[in-house]
Enzyme design. Sequence first.
Site, short mmCIF file in Angstrom:
data_model
loop_
_atom_site.label_atom_id
_atom_site.label_comp_id
_atom_site.label_asym_id
_atom_site.label_seq_id
_atom_site.Cartn_x
_atom_site.Cartn_y
_atom_site.Cartn_z
N GLY A 69 26.76 -2.89 25.85
CA GLY A 69 25.35 -3.06 26.21
C GLY A 69 24.69 -1.71 26.40
O GLY A 69 23.86 -1.54 27.30
N MET A 81 28.32 -8.99 23.61
CA MET A 81 29.35 -8.84 24.65
C MET A 81 29.81 -10.17 25.21
O MET A 81 30.88 -10.25 25.82
CB MET A 81 28.83 -7.94 25.77
CG MET A 81 27.62 -8.46 26.49
SD MET A 81 26.96 -7.19 27.62
CE MET A 81 25.40 -7.96 28.09
N LYS A 118 26.74 0.18 32.14
CA LYS A 118 25.68 0.80 32.95
C LYS A 118 24.47 -0.12 32.97
O LYS A 118 23.88 -0.40 31.94
CB LYS A 118 25.28 2.17 32.39
CG LYS A 118 24.22 2.87 33.25
CD LYS A 118 23.73 4.16 32.59
CE LYS A 118 22.95 3.88 31.33
NZ LYS A 118 21.71 3.10 31.56
N HIS A 151 23.83 -6.24 36.54
CA HIS A 151 22.70 -6.72 37.35
C HIS A 151 21.73 -7.58 36.54
O HIS A 151 20.83 -8.19 37.11
CB HIS A 151 21.99 -5.56 38.06
CG HIS A 151 21.05 -4.78 37.21
ND1 HIS A 151 20.08 -3.96 37.74
CD2 HIS A 151 20.93 -4.65 35.85
CE1 HIS A 151 19.40 -3.37 36.77
NE2 HIS A 151 19.90 -3.78 35.63
#
Length: 381
Positions: A223, A267, A280, A284
């Site tokens: 990502g 993913m 990273k 969230h």
Amino acid sequence: MCTSLSELKCPVFSTKRKLLLEFALRTSVDMAAQEGVNYLSGLGLSRLICLPMALRAAIELNVFEIISQAGPDAQLSPSDIVAKIPTKNPSAAISLDRILRMLGASSILSVSTTKSGRVYGLNEESRCLVASEDKVSVVPMLLFTSDKAVVESFYNIKDVVLEEGVIPFDRTHGMDFFQYAGKEERVNKSFNQAMGAGSTIAFDEVFKVYKGFDNLKELVDVGGGIGTSLSNIVAKHPHIRGINFELPHVIGDAPDYPGVEHVPGDMFEGVPNAQNILLKWVLHDWDDDRSIKILKNCWKALPENGTVIVIEFVLPQVLGNNAESFNALTPDLLMMALNPGGKERTTIEFDGLAKAAGFAETKFFPISQGLHVMEFHKINC
């Protein structure tokens, strides 16, 4: 996805809540206290939208760059600035002054009064809105979070409380954020630029504290957007072979970087086999179930001694009136508006995700103002 990262280097973001509230309340609180009238101070709160919109307008008019190009200590009048803006509007300087005086009153610009009128200059706050020698500033994050498609989603954020399973962005636009970005080039470009600028600012701080990249030979950024994070890591550690794994429409906008290979994929379906993996501002974006699925795919792709390196803002166990709390709380609301179950987490919650995905050990490295690097180890070190 993240927009608070700029607070690590830029005081305009670390103080933005203070500026908004001070601007709203400064002229009215004393009067309200004297007269016992509480509603008067509330008038300022009702106009908070004006400041971010004025700031966006000044950015779009290139005001901060115009002042910067005039010299480090330049003080320009609205007429001086308008002379550099492509407009034939005879009242442009008057209108611009009305925008800039609000920014001056909010300490985003310096303002002085001369015999000819007001003049404006850059200060510690607004210098963060000017591109550095590396062409980095906080402007891309500001433009993304104030984009019409994002702002419209907040009109439905109350529905998250009223109904179970509501995602404001999906309700507003009829599809999830990443689908929308794949169809709307403006939003896709704005998002990628915001994440790229934020990554560069973040890694300037990460490299000062975290030394975990020093001995790596290979790193897959899952990502990883257009590859900015990985390019920063490989530039600092050229011995690392970098693989940027991202959705095809994102990879399509990715520039070529020395030492970085772009690989398209999803993913949620699987992750390329890797010695080490970087996540990273990915976890969230998603609820616990989806986050665990991503981590399980990473676990499968790693060798027995492999590690997932996670970079996120972390919610403190006890919230306070400080940058550490604010840096995690603001993107938390953004995640609530944009993503299915997206949220910021505490170290305890991140440890729970790692253990649920099969990782044996977690390590935490505080960086600055709430930003953390975390290591999820497949076996105990």
